[in-house]
Design an enzyme around this catalytic site. Structure first.
Site, PDB file in Angstrom:
ATOM      1  N   LYS A  13       0.850  -1.254   0.012  1.00 22.50           N
ATOM      2  CA  LYS A  13       0.182   0.072  -0.033  1.00 22.50           C
ATOM      3  C   LYS A  13       0.878   1.192   0.066  1.00 22.50           C
ATOM      4  O   LYS A  13       0.693   2.011  -0.735  1.00 22.50           O
ATOM      5  CB  LYS A  13      -1.079   0.119   1.308  1.00 22.50           C
ATOM      6  N   ARG A  88      -9.903   0.765   8.651  1.00 27.21           N
ATOM      7  CA  ARG A  88      -9.318  -0.806   8.694  1.00 27.21           C
ATOM      8  C   ARG A  88     -10.340  -1.499   9.653  1.00 27.21           C
ATOM      9  O   ARG A  88     -10.141  -2.559   9.868  1.00 27.21           O
ATOM     10  CB  ARG A  88      -8.247  -0.714  10.009  1.00 27.21           C
ATOM     11  N   ARG A 127      12.042  -5.357   4.757  1.00 21.65           N
ATOM     12  CA  ARG A 127      11.620  -3.958   4.594  1.00 21.65           C
ATOM     13  C   ARG A 127      12.569  -3.211   5.373  1.00 21.65           C
ATOM     14  O   ARG A 127      12.940  -3.335   6.551  1.00 21.65           O
ATOM     15  CB  ARG A 127      10.413  -4.009   4.782  1.00 21.65           C
ATOM     16  N   ARG A 162      11.176  -0.773  11.223  1.00 20.67           N
ATOM     17  CA  ARG A 162      10.226  -0.666  12.032  1.00 20.67           C
ATOM     18  C   ARG A 162      10.271  -1.790  13.175  1.00 20.67           C
ATOM     19  O   ARG A 162      10.365  -2.945  13.210  1.00 20.67           O
ATOM     20  CB  ARG A 162       8.858  -0.878  11.301  1.00 20.67           C
ATOM     21  N   ARG A 173      -0.628  -8.429  13.351  1.00 16.42           N
ATOM     22  CA  ARG A 173      -1.042  -7.699  12.320  1.00 16.42           C
ATOM     23  C   ARG A 173      -1.853  -8.569  11.390  1.00 16.42           C
ATOM     24  O   ARG A 173      -2.790  -7.982  10.928  1.00 16.42           O
ATOM     25  CB  ARG A 173       0.241  -6.901  11.656  1.00 16.42           C
TER      26      ARG A 173
HETATM   27  P1  AP5 Z   1       4.959  -1.648   1.776  1.00 14.52           P
HETATM   28  O1  AP5 Z   1       4.560  -0.890   0.766  1.00 14.52           O
HETATM   29  O2  AP5 Z   1       5.672  -0.891   3.014  1.00 14.52           O
HETATM   30  O3  AP5 Z   1       3.624  -2.397   2.391  1.00 14.52           O
HETATM   31  P2  AP5 Z   1       2.170  -1.519   3.242  1.00 14.52           P
HETATM   32  O4  AP5 Z   1       1.054  -2.424   2.646  1.00 14.52           O
HETATM   33  O5  AP5 Z   1       2.381  -0.236   3.128  1.00 14.52           O
HETATM   34  O6  AP5 Z   1       2.837  -2.389   4.674  1.00 14.52           O
HETATM   35  P3  AP5 Z   1       2.676  -1.654   6.211  1.00 14.52           P
HETATM   36  O7  AP5 Z   1       3.442  -2.816   6.865  1.00 14.52           O
HETATM   37  O8  AP5 Z   1       3.182  -0.308   6.079  1.00 14.52           O
HETATM   38  O9  AP5 Z   1       1.207  -1.924   6.457  1.00 14.52           O
HETATM   39  P4  AP5 Z   1       0.548  -2.117   7.610  1.00 14.52           P
HETATM   40  O10 AP5 Z   1      -0.982  -1.883   7.093  1.00 14.52           O
HETATM   41  O11 AP5 Z   1       0.821  -3.239   8.710  1.00 14.52           O
HETATM   42  O12 AP5 Z   1       1.252  -0.980   8.526  1.00 14.52           O
HETATM   43  P5  AP5 Z   1       0.698   0.587   8.963  1.00 14.52           P
HETATM   44  O13 AP5 Z   1       2.117   1.466   9.030  1.00 14.52           O
HETATM   45  O14 AP5 Z   1      -0.601   1.126   8.153  1.00 14.52           O
HETATM   46  O15 AP5 Z   1       5.732  -2.935   1.311  1.00 14.52           O
HETATM   47  C1  AP5 Z   1       6.217  -3.940   2.180  1.00 14.52           C
HETATM   48  C2  AP5 Z   1       7.705  -4.481   1.603  1.00 14.52           C
HETATM   49  O16 AP5 Z   1       7.320  -5.239   0.507  1.00 14.52           O
HETATM   50  C3  AP5 Z   1       8.597  -3.327   1.123  1.00 14.52           C
HETATM   51  O17 AP5 Z   1       9.745  -3.578   1.567  1.00 14.52           O
HETATM   52  C4  AP5 Z   1       8.318  -3.033  -0.216  1.00 14.52           C
HETATM   53  O18 AP5 Z   1       9.718  -2.795  -1.048  1.00 14.52           O
HETATM   54  C5  AP5 Z   1       8.196  -4.525  -0.760  1.00 14.52           C
HETATM   55  N1  AP5 Z   1       7.163  -4.568  -1.748  1.00 14.52           N
HETATM   56  C6  AP5 Z   1       5.765  -3.696  -2.130  1.00 14.52           C
HETATM   57  N2  AP5 Z   1       5.385  -3.997  -3.081  1.00 14.52           N
HETATM   58  C7  AP5 Z   1       6.037  -5.173  -3.669  1.00 14.52           C
HETATM   59  C8  AP5 Z   1       5.739  -6.170  -4.732  1.00 14.52           C
HETATM   60  N3  AP5 Z   1       4.925  -5.699  -5.752  1.00 14.52           N
HETATM   61  N4  AP5 Z   1       6.719  -7.036  -5.238  1.00 14.52           N
HETATM   62  C9  AP5 Z   1       7.642  -7.204  -4.183  1.00 14.52           C
HETATM   63  N5  AP5 Z   1       8.075  -6.336  -3.088  1.00 14.52           N
HETATM   64  C10 AP5 Z   1       7.171  -5.452  -3.150  1.00 14.52           C
HETATM   65  O19 AP5 Z   1       0.183   0.429  10.084  1.00 14.52           O
HETATM   66  C11 AP5 Z   1       0.931   0.132  11.429  1.00 14.52           C
HETATM   67  C12 AP5 Z   1       0.082   0.093  12.732  1.00 14.52           C
HETATM   68  O20 AP5 Z   1      -0.567   1.494  12.817  1.00 14.52           O
HETATM   69  C13 AP5 Z   1      -1.095  -0.878  12.851  1.00 14.52           C
HETATM   70  O21 AP5 Z   1      -0.484  -2.155  13.121  1.00 14.52           O
HETATM   71  C14 AP5 Z   1      -1.855  -0.405  13.806  1.00 14.52           C
HETATM   72  O22 AP5 Z   1      -1.410  -0.315  15.182  1.00 14.52           O
HETATM   73  C15 AP5 Z   1      -1.812   1.168  13.615  1.00 14.52           C
HETATM   74  N6  AP5 Z   1      -2.877   1.664  12.560  1.00 14.52           N
HETATM   75  C16 AP5 Z   1      -2.771   1.959  11.360  1.00 14.52           C
HETATM   76  N7  AP5 Z   1      -3.954   2.524  10.663  1.00 14.52           N
HETATM   77  C17 AP5 Z   1      -4.779   1.908  11.446  1.00 14.52           C
HETATM   78  C18 AP5 Z   1      -6.086   2.266  11.589  1.00 14.52           C
HETATM   79  N8  AP5 Z   1      -7.037   2.575  10.684  1.00 14.52           N
HETATM   80  N9  AP5 Z   1      -6.776   1.839  12.693  1.00 14.52           N
HETATM   81  C19 AP5 Z   1      -6.213   1.508  13.801  1.00 14.52           C
HETATM   82  N10 AP5 Z   1      -4.930   1.285  13.808  1.00 14.52           N
HETATM   83  C20 AP5 Z   1      -4.054   1.609  12.825  1.00 14.52           C
END
Ligand code: AP5
Length: 230
Positions: A13, A88, A127, A162, A173
């Site tokens: 994402k 979410r 990552r 992270r 997660r």
């Molecule tokens: P990346 O693009 O970083 O993936 P992502 O989907 O953004 O993953 P995140 O881990 O950031 O999502 P998340 O939803 O767990 O975390 P968030 O920060 O939102 O890609 C991952 C890796 O793969 C990278 O190294 C990239 O290079 C590689 N890659 C990407 N695309 C690829 C491809 N096509 N092929 C190969 N490799 C690829 O949330 C963190 C925390 O915040 C949550 O756990 C929660 O505690 C809190 N939080 C966030 N939002 C909410 C909400 N709405 N409500 C409540 N709590 C929340």
């Protein structure tokens, strides 16, 4: 362009949101990044959510909705945005619908990025990010040209990983995604907004799939907001 990127942790994402925002000047609103910024700055919100993020569970809806509502009120969101990691839960999806209704804004799509759980673990564990500019990398899929230097901003020795990218938090997660976030897919399907792309494809192909949803191949589609200077 006003879209939501939906998908499990590691689906790509953030990667796709960064590519699209850079290309078209659309605002990228990442709930996780906003929380991490608050944690880094030791704000009251940051202190409140730090342990929750470390554990990989969800921040309570009330707190998250308030934070996103404030962000969507900023003037830079007027020309379009990509929501990454919000909503979410069904309660968050309902709150967003209400917020946008009040602003007379319509969503273009909720784009689901489908990726197998096994692939997610590999992606997350490899990552790392440049703490100077936020550019994302991967040990296998996206290495910097020089192992210590960011390709994008040139910062040296600024790569960080992270704290919630460890095996235990990743398992939590993923579980949270399946139990609390997946139920919002029917919400957007019922409204005719749900689109699905193959998140297992190489990064540039995923970008092309997203653009194709909006009638664009490698160019801004009708309705995209293009940066005046870009
Ligand atoms: P990346 O693009 O970083 O993936 P992502 O989907 O953004 O993953 P995140 O881990 O950031 O999502 P998340 O939803 O767990 O975390 P968030 O920060 O939102 O890609 C991952 C890796 O793969 C990278 O190294 C990239 O290079 C590689 N890659 C990407 N695309 C690829 C491809 N096509 N092929 C190969 N490799 C690829 O949330 C963190 C925390 O915040 C949550 O756990 C929660 O505690 C809190 N939080 C966030 N939002 C909410 C909400 N709405 N409500 C409540 N709590 C929340």
């Amino acid at each position: 362009m006003r879209i939501i990127l939906l998908g499990p942790p590691g689906a790509g994402k953030g990667t796709q949101a960064r590519i699209l925002t850079e290309k078209y000047g659309i605002v990228h609103i990442a709930a996780g990044d906003l929380f991490r910024e608050n944690i880094k700055n030791k704000t009251a919100l940051g202190l409140q959510v730090e342990e929750i993020l470390k554990a990989g569970t969800l921040v309570p809806d009330e707190i998250t909705i308030k934070m996103i509502a404030a962000r969507l009120d900023q003037p830079d969101c007027k020309n379009g945005f990509i929501l990454d990691g919000f909503p979410r839960t069904v309660a968050q999806a309902e709150a967003l619908e209400e917020m946008l209704k009040k602003k007379a804004i319509k969503l273009d799509a909720a784009v689901q990025m489908a990726v197998d759980d096994d692939e997610l673990v590999e992606r997350i564990s490899g990552r790392f990010t440049c703490s100077a500019c936020g550019e994302g990398y991967h040990d296998k899929f996206k290495k910097p040209h020089d192992p210590d230097t960011c390709d994008k901003c040139g910062a040296k020795d600024k790569f960080t990983r992270r704290p919630d990218d460890n095996a235990e938090a990743v398992r939590t997660r993923l579980g949270v995604y399946h139990s609390q976030t997946k139920p919002i897919l029917p919400f957007y399907e019922e409204r005719g907004l749900l689109k699905t792309v193959d998140g297992m494809a190489p990064m540039k192909d995923v970008t092309a799939q997203i653009l194709a949803l909006f009638g664009a191949k490698d160019a801004p589609a009708k309705g995209f907001q293009v940066k005046k200077n870009g």
